[in-house]
Design a protein around this motif. Sequence first.
Motif, PDB file in Angstrom:
ATOM      1  N   ILE A 171      13.806 -59.826  20.959  1.00  0.00           N
ATOM      2  CA  ILE A 171      13.966 -61.068  21.711  1.00  0.00           C
ATOM      3  C   ILE A 171      15.391 -61.551  21.467  1.00  0.00           C
ATOM      4  CG2 ILE A 171      13.248 -63.469  21.993  1.00  0.00           C
ATOM      5  CD1 ILE A 171      10.401 -62.589  21.286  1.00  0.00           C
ATOM      6  N   PHE A 172      16.120 -61.707  22.565  1.00  0.00           N
ATOM      7  CA  PHE A 172      17.496 -62.189  22.518  1.00  0.00           C
ATOM      8  C   PHE A 172      17.500 -63.710  22.665  1.00  0.00           C
ATOM      9  CE2 PHE A 172      18.264 -57.831  23.209  1.00  0.00           C
ATOM     10  CZ  PHE A 172      19.592 -57.569  22.920  1.00  0.00           C
ATOM     11  N   TYR A 173      18.432 -64.348  21.953  1.00  0.00           N
ATOM     12  CA  TYR A 173      18.582 -65.807  21.963  1.00  0.00           C
ATOM     13  C   TYR A 173      20.050 -66.137  22.188  1.00  0.00           C
ATOM     14  CZ  TYR A 173      19.190 -70.524  20.160  1.00  0.00           C
ATOM     15  OH  TYR A 173      19.537 -71.849  20.032  1.00  0.00           O
ATOM     16  N   ALA A 174      20.322 -67.194  22.950  1.00  0.00           N
ATOM     17  CA  ALA A 174      21.704 -67.668  23.123  1.00  0.00           C
ATOM     18  C   ALA A 174      21.707 -69.165  23.390  1.00  0.00           C
ATOM     19  CB  ALA A 174      22.379 -66.931  24.278  1.00  0.00           C
ATOM     20  N   ASP A 175      22.740 -69.844  22.889  1.00  0.00           N
ATOM     21  CA  ASP A 175      22.930 -71.269  23.181  1.00  0.00           C
ATOM     22  C   ASP A 175      24.406 -71.625  23.096  1.00  0.00           C
ATOM     23  OD1 ASP A 175      23.813 -72.050  20.568  1.00  0.00           O
ATOM     24  OD2 ASP A 175      21.772 -72.402  19.900  1.00  0.00           O
ATOM     25  N   ASN A 176      24.700 -72.849  23.441  1.00  0.00           N
ATOM     26  CA  ASN A 176      26.053 -73.386  23.332  1.00  0.00           C
ATOM     27  C   ASN A 176      25.988 -74.655  22.506  1.00  0.00           C
ATOM     28  OD1 ASN A 176      28.100 -71.837  24.367  1.00  0.00           O
ATOM     29  ND2 ASN A 176      27.881 -72.593  26.451  1.00  0.00           N
ATOM     30  N   ILE A 177      25.766 -74.504  21.232  1.00  0.00           N
ATOM     31  CA  ILE A 177      25.576 -75.662  20.364  1.00  0.00           C
ATOM     32  C   ILE A 177      26.830 -76.534  20.271  1.00  0.00           C
ATOM     33  CG2 ILE A 177      26.170 -74.562  18.176  1.00  0.00           C
ATOM     34  CD1 ILE A 177      23.492 -76.188  17.241  1.00  0.00           C
ATOM     35  N   GLU A 178      27.964 -75.984  20.624  1.00  0.00           N
ATOM     36  CA  GLU A 178      29.216 -76.739  20.504  1.00  0.00           C
ATOM     37  C   GLU A 178      29.374 -77.809  21.585  1.00  0.00           C
ATOM     38  OE1 GLU A 178      32.124 -73.621  20.448  1.00  0.00           O
ATOM     39  OE2 GLU A 178      31.568 -73.020  18.428  1.00  0.00           O
ATOM     40  N   GLY A 179      28.321 -78.070  22.348  1.00  0.00           N
ATOM     41  CA  GLY A 179      28.365 -79.171  23.308  1.00  0.00           C
ATOM     42  C   GLY A 179      28.665 -78.763  24.733  1.00  0.00           C
ATOM     43  N   LYS A 180      29.158 -77.559  24.948  1.00  0.00           N
ATOM     44  CA  LYS A 180      29.444 -77.092  26.300  1.00  0.00           C
ATOM     45  C   LYS A 180      28.116 -76.736  26.966  1.00  0.00           C
ATOM     46  CE  LYS A 180      31.847 -73.253  28.190  1.00  0.00           C
ATOM     47  NZ  LYS A 180      32.715 -72.132  27.921  1.00  0.00           N
ATOM     48  N   ALA A 181      27.869 -77.275  28.151  1.00  0.00           N
ATOM     49  CA  ALA A 181      26.600 -77.041  28.837  1.00  0.00           C
ATOM     50  C   ALA A 181      26.452 -75.583  29.265  1.00  0.00           C
ATOM     51  CB  ALA A 181      26.501 -77.943  30.056  1.00  0.00           C
ATOM     52  N   LEU A 182      25.236 -75.096  29.192  1.00  0.00           N
ATOM     53  CA  LEU A 182      24.935 -73.767  29.713  1.00  0.00           C
ATOM     54  C   LEU A 182      24.917 -73.848  31.237  1.00  0.00           C
ATOM     55  CD1 LEU A 182      22.038 -72.812  27.275  1.00  0.00           C
ATOM     56  CD2 LEU A 182      24.351 -71.862  27.294  1.00  0.00           C
ATOM     57  N   THR A 183      25.311 -72.763  31.885  1.00  0.00           N
ATOM     58  CA  THR A 183      25.389 -72.760  33.346  1.00  0.00           C
ATOM     59  C   THR A 183      24.495 -71.670  33.931  1.00  0.00           C
ATOM     60  OG1 THR A 183      27.195 -71.151  33.437  1.00  0.00           O
ATOM     61  CG2 THR A 183      27.819 -73.492  33.210  1.00  0.00           C
ATOM     62  N   GLU A 184      24.267 -71.765  35.217  1.00  0.00           N
ATOM     63  CA  GLU A 184      23.508 -70.741  35.936  1.00  0.00           C
ATOM     64  C   GLU A 184      24.202 -69.386  35.796  1.00  0.00           C
ATOM     65  OE1 GLU A 184      20.303 -69.346  37.663  1.00  0.00           O
ATOM     66  OE2 GLU A 184      20.521 -71.508  37.448  1.00  0.00           O
ATOM     67  N   GLN A 185      25.522 -69.390  35.828  1.00  0.00           N
ATOM     68  CA  GLN A 185      26.286 -68.144  35.659  1.00  0.00           C
ATOM     69  C   GLN A 185      26.063 -67.550  34.261  1.00  0.00           C
ATOM     70  OE1 GLN A 185      27.761 -66.525  37.985  1.00  0.00           O
ATOM     71  NE2 GLN A 185      28.871 -64.974  36.853  1.00  0.00           N
TER      72      GLN A 185
END
Length: 158
Positions: free
Chosen positions: A121-135
């Motif tokens: 199971i792969f996980y990813a986030d942008n904890i540094e405050g930058k919003a995740l995008t559809e791209q």
Amino acid sequence: MSQRPEEFSDLHELMNAATQGIAYGIEISRASVGLISKDGSRLKNYYSVGCQEQQELKNFETTIVKNTIFEKLSSRPASIWVKASSDKKILDLIPMNFKHAIETKEFFLMSVFVGKKPVAIFYADNIEGKALTEQNYKQFKFLCGAVSTALQHQAKKK
């Protein structure tokens, strides 16, 4: 990965490259890969980028419990973009120990299979405050799909 899967000599090399590809290639601040035990009962993170400050995520390990997001993802290939605004039914599937480890309300998850067997199971986030995008989400799913293709190729070689 999917174009020339033979270039990866083993699972370790492939998963490490994929984790780095997610973090650096699509500019995601944290990425990790948890491998699913052979009997499907446990998930343990083995590969991560950007998690040095979050040891709970880097070393995350859990039993795969019925009616959790991990059980759903390990039952069939799937991906999900979880947001604070996600349906309550989805949010309730996330185990408390995982919520504590990630410390964010927006992230991607995707399961990778070889044939009918769940592998990771792969996980990813942008904890540094930058919003995740559809791209970001499309690229995340593409990279995870490439891992699946490469794993299928390796399985056929054996």
